[in-house]
Structures are given as structure tokens and as C-alpha cells.
Design a protein around this motif. Structure first.
Motif, short mmCIF file in Angstrom:
data_model
loop_
_atom_site.label_atom_id
_atom_site.label_comp_id
_atom_site.label_asym_id
_atom_site.label_seq_id
_atom_site.Cartn_x
_atom_site.Cartn_y
_atom_site.Cartn_z
N ALA A 159 0.80 -1.41 0.03
CA ALA A 159 -0.04 0.09 -0.06
C ALA A 159 0.74 1.14 -0.02
O ALA A 159 0.43 2.19 -0.74
N ASN A 160 2.07 1.25 0.81
CA ASN A 160 2.57 2.71 0.91
C ASN A 160 4.30 2.21 0.75
O ASN A 160 4.67 1.27 1.27
N GLY B 8 10.78 5.56 6.74
CA GLY B 8 12.20 4.99 6.12
C GLY B 8 12.59 4.10 6.97
O GLY B 8 13.81 3.52 6.77
N THR B 9 12.03 3.25 7.98
CA THR B 9 12.68 2.10 8.74
C THR B 9 11.79 0.97 8.49
O THR B 9 12.41 0.01 9.08
N GLY B 10 11.03 0.92 7.38
CA GLY B 10 10.45 -0.45 7.36
C GLY B 10 11.30 -1.31 6.28
O GLY B 10 12.51 -0.95 6.32
N ASP B 11 10.82 -2.59 5.94
CA ASP B 11 11.58 -3.52 5.38
C ASP B 11 11.96 -2.96 3.90
O ASP B 11 11.40 -2.24 3.54
N LEU B 12 13.27 -3.21 3.86
CA LEU B 12 13.80 -2.72 2.48
C LEU B 12 13.46 -3.38 1.37
O LEU B 12 13.41 -4.82 1.26
N LEU C 20 3.78 6.50 -3.21
CA LEU C 20 4.96 6.86 -2.58
C LEU C 20 4.95 7.96 -1.73
O LEU C 20 4.29 9.01 -1.86
N PHE C 21 6.03 7.86 -0.56
CA PHE C 21 5.92 9.07 0.20
C PHE C 21 7.55 9.41 0.40
O PHE C 21 8.26 8.40 0.36
N PHE C 22 7.82 10.63 -0.03
CA PHE C 22 9.20 11.09 0.02
C PHE C 22 9.54 11.72 1.20
O PHE C 22 8.75 12.58 1.94
N ASN C 23 10.93 11.62 1.64
CA ASN C 23 11.35 12.38 2.67
C ASN C 23 12.06 13.73 2.31
O ASN C 23 12.25 13.87 1.07
N ASN D 239 3.96 2.92 6.11
CA ASN D 239 2.74 2.86 6.79
C ASN D 239 1.64 3.67 6.30
O ASN D 239 0.36 3.52 6.90
N GLY D 240 2.02 4.68 5.66
CA GLY D 240 1.18 5.84 4.92
C GLY D 240 0.78 6.94 6.31
O GLY D 240 -0.32 7.64 5.91
#
Length: 68
Positions: free
Chosen positions: A12-13, A38-42, A65-68, A29-30
Motif C-alpha cells: 500500500a505505501n 523510512g525504517t520499514g523493510d527494504l 510513494l512518500f518522499f522524505n 505505513n502511510g
């Protein structure tokens, strides 16, 4: 010009994290303002590629997509 594209299903995200000249795509996680961004599974690490955009996500992919 045709660019390489990623196609994700069942995700989803996706957090897009730029680290120097590299980019990581990580399971997200959205949640806006999430301190764990940015700490989720690669999912993928793009070496020497720092200009990843929504155009690199293939049409029909399930990910947002979510950008930092």
C-alpha cells in the motif's frame, strides 16, 4: 525515452529515502509525520540513483510513494 519502472503489488505505501546519491524504497505505513519514516523493510536499494520520482513507479502498481 523510456525509463526503468518498478511494479509493486500488495504493497500500500512505499517510503522513498534518499541517502547521498542512493535511494532506498522501504515498506511504509502511510502515516503523515511518522517518526519511523523510512525504517520499514527494504524493498529495493538504488545505487548512484538519487532522482527517483513517481514516474519510476509503473502504472497499475499498488504502492503510494512518500518522499522524505
Amino acid at each position: 525515452m523510456i525509463n526503468d519502472q518498478f511494479f509493486f503489488t500488495g504493497i500500500a505505501n512505499i517510503d522513498v529515502v534518499k541517502i547521498g546519491f542512493n535511494t532506498e524504497l522501504r515498506l511504509g505505513n502511510g502515516r503523515a509525520g511518522d517518526p519511523n519514516f523510512g525504517t520499514g523493510d527494504l524493498l529495493a536499494r538504488l545505487l548512484e540513483f538519487d532522482n527517483f520520482t513517481t514516474n519510476n513507479l509503473a502504472t497499475g502498481s499498488s504502492g503510494t510513494l512518500f518522499f522524505n
